[in-house]
Scaffold this active site. Sequence first.
Site, short mmCIF file in Angstrom:
data_model
loop_
_atom_site.label_atom_id
_atom_site.label_comp_id
_atom_site.label_asym_id
_atom_site.label_seq_id
_atom_site.Cartn_x
_atom_site.Cartn_y
_atom_site.Cartn_z
N HIS A 91 7.98 -8.32 -4.05
CA HIS A 91 6.50 -8.20 -4.61
C HIS A 91 6.70 -9.73 -5.28
O HIS A 91 6.89 -9.65 -6.22
CB HIS A 91 6.19 -7.28 -5.27
CG HIS A 91 5.78 -6.01 -4.69
ND1 HIS A 91 4.67 -5.98 -4.18
CD2 HIS A 91 6.63 -4.96 -4.37
CE1 HIS A 91 4.45 -4.68 -3.57
NE2 HIS A 91 5.67 -4.21 -3.48
N GLU A 147 4.23 -11.15 -6.20
CA GLU A 147 3.12 -11.31 -7.43
C GLU A 147 3.43 -10.90 -8.75
O GLU A 147 2.78 -10.90 -9.65
CB GLU A 147 1.86 -10.87 -6.68
CG GLU A 147 1.97 -9.25 -6.53
CD GLU A 147 2.62 -8.47 -5.20
OE1 GLU A 147 3.32 -9.48 -4.97
OE2 GLU A 147 2.40 -7.51 -4.92
N GLY A 190 0.92 -1.02 -0.13
CA GLY A 190 0.05 -0.07 -0.04
C GLY A 190 0.96 1.17 -0.14
O GLY A 190 2.13 1.13 0.38
N LYS A 209 -10.21 -11.93 -15.50
CA LYS A 209 -10.26 -12.03 -17.07
C LYS A 209 -9.71 -13.22 -17.45
O LYS A 209 -10.18 -14.04 -18.26
CB LYS A 209 -9.83 -10.79 -17.82
CG LYS A 209 -10.15 -10.54 -19.15
CD LYS A 209 -11.29 -10.16 -19.45
CE LYS A 209 -11.79 -9.92 -20.66
NZ LYS A 209 -13.17 -9.13 -20.82
N CYS A 222 5.35 -6.14 1.66
CA CYS A 222 5.51 -4.96 1.44
C CYS A 222 5.11 -4.15 2.39
O CYS A 222 5.21 -4.27 3.86
CB CYS A 222 5.13 -4.30 0.05
SG CYS A 222 6.05 -2.78 -0.31
N TYR A 223 3.95 -3.10 2.45
CA TYR A 223 3.48 -2.41 3.46
C TYR A 223 2.82 -3.52 4.53
O TYR A 223 2.83 -3.33 5.53
CB TYR A 223 2.48 -1.51 2.81
CG TYR A 223 1.52 -0.85 4.18
CD1 TYR A 223 2.46 0.55 4.53
CD2 TYR A 223 0.50 -1.06 4.75
CE1 TYR A 223 1.57 1.24 5.69
CE2 TYR A 223 -0.09 -0.51 5.81
CZ TYR A 223 0.47 0.72 6.17
OH TYR A 223 0.18 1.41 7.23
N ASP A 261 -16.65 -11.90 -22.41
CA ASP A 261 -17.56 -12.21 -21.19
C ASP A 261 -18.88 -12.85 -21.63
O ASP A 261 -19.09 -13.95 -20.92
CB ASP A 261 -17.59 -10.95 -20.20
CG ASP A 261 -16.04 -10.46 -19.96
OD1 ASP A 261 -15.11 -11.44 -19.98
OD2 ASP A 261 -15.94 -9.22 -19.60
#
Length: 520
Positions: free
Chosen positions: A176, A178, A59, A376, A86-87, A234
């Site tokens: 990170h 991710e 964050g 998605k 992180c945060y 979609d």
Amino acid sequence: MTQSITSDRILILDFGSQYSQLIARRVRESGVYSEMHPFDMKDGDIKAFNPKGIILSGGPNSVYEEGSPRAPQIVFELGVPVLGICYGFQTMAAQLGGSVMAGTVKEFGHAQIDVIVDDKLLNGLKDNNAKIQVWMSHGDKVASLPDGFITTSSTPSCAFASASDESRQLYGVQFHPEVTHTAKGMEVIANFVHGICGCGNLWNPKNIIEMRVAQLKEQIGDERVLLGLSGGVDSSVVAALLHEAIGDKLTCVFVDNGLLRLGEGDQVMKMFADNMGIRVIRVDAESRFLKALTGATDPEDKRKIIGREFIEVFSEEARKLDGVKFLAQGTIYPDVIESAKTKNGKAHVIKSHHNVGGLPDDLHFELVEPLRDLFKDEVRKLGTTLGLPHEMIYRHPFPGPGLGVRILGEIKKEYADILRMADDIFMQELRASGWYDKTAQAFAVFCPIKSVGVVGDARRYAWVISLRAVETVDFMTARFAHLPYELVDKISTRIMNEIADVSRVVYDISSKPPATIEWE
Ligand code: XMP
């Protein structure tokens, strides 16, 4: 309702990092269901969620600033593993008795960590070389660890690049895992969700389809469902899922508004009605849309007219269908997250996007939204597993107002026909050269200005076509695609040779911001 494939679940508490959604996606890519919620989720809701593990996201705040967000204390008391990123790591350290300070060197971008201790989180990361490439994005850093924690990796400027207290199953990383720039980031996530939290590998397309089909059957029973089919990813996946669940109780309405690309209506009918045996009502509404748009030149007016006409046409068709109880929509998880975030926000309207919404009061539908909890990329995998063709699943986005926002100013059938041909040539060449998959979105734009050309010995005074191709991941920012000159040369030559009404082709070299992707 079958809940088994989501019973191993990870809770992600969001502290506002641009990467928070990515964490949720990576956890799911590891085969584990995850949901993202605001950091101040209520204690009762956290307990009721029944997570196998909790991840605290990054964050923008500083832990030592007054009023900066904190993780609910219950997170550390539930007895489930916690990973702070992180945060999330910094607030965990601060809340458990450690400290955080502003770093003298801010680290943004690539860094290399030295793995010191192979704990369960970093398990298997170290090969011959203990240095591992990671992505850092922080100004602050943990200055001292809470009691019980040990340092598991560091960088020259960050003593605690990761740390853990395995007896309490608490883990923190300053980098990170991710983002794809972190080599072996997926291993870190997988170590956490599988090795530490003990989650199984249940969240995969086959299981998701099975669960969703069972849920749809239960929700819908013997009732009938209406779906507005656009041919986009979609709504196509919703159609295929519903067809699997309820067969001919599904009716789709496909509105051909005259602003579709070349052959698009026929392709949708062929795919869904002919190949899959889905009942699709094709409404030929070209003249109605064009009439309603006559004289409209302002982009926002055009968007509103197209949106209004669409809802009217759709509602008329819906009224003709007796006994339809449900309306299906292709809402996906990022829409849900974004609309929750912007509920109280006052975002500046750049363009009014429209999808099916605002149906008249006399149509009382209950909603069916089978993609509401999916990202998605998950929707695409579902589509592939359901047997939809690759070209349909991986095609570029096409906006609701269609060619209406790619014909500048007033829309005329003549312009739409020229644009359709030019766009088709552009797409053919992009696909043939392999550039279609290297760009996120590409299309032709009709410019209602005339320019002089020469064909043989004759003068040609005709329209201008602009080509637009962009590279982007999130569509919030975009860079114009650096297509090879030979390719744009070929495309422009073909357009001017094959379409007598075009005398000039230009290439749009604007990035977003300050330009937007669509021209209107
Ligand atoms: P802009 O032009 O705002 O577009 O940079 C960002 C992305 O959104 C798409 N777009 C729309 N999609 N309804 C939609 O469903 C709309 O009205 C609409 N307008 C733009 C655009 O194609 C791009 O992918």
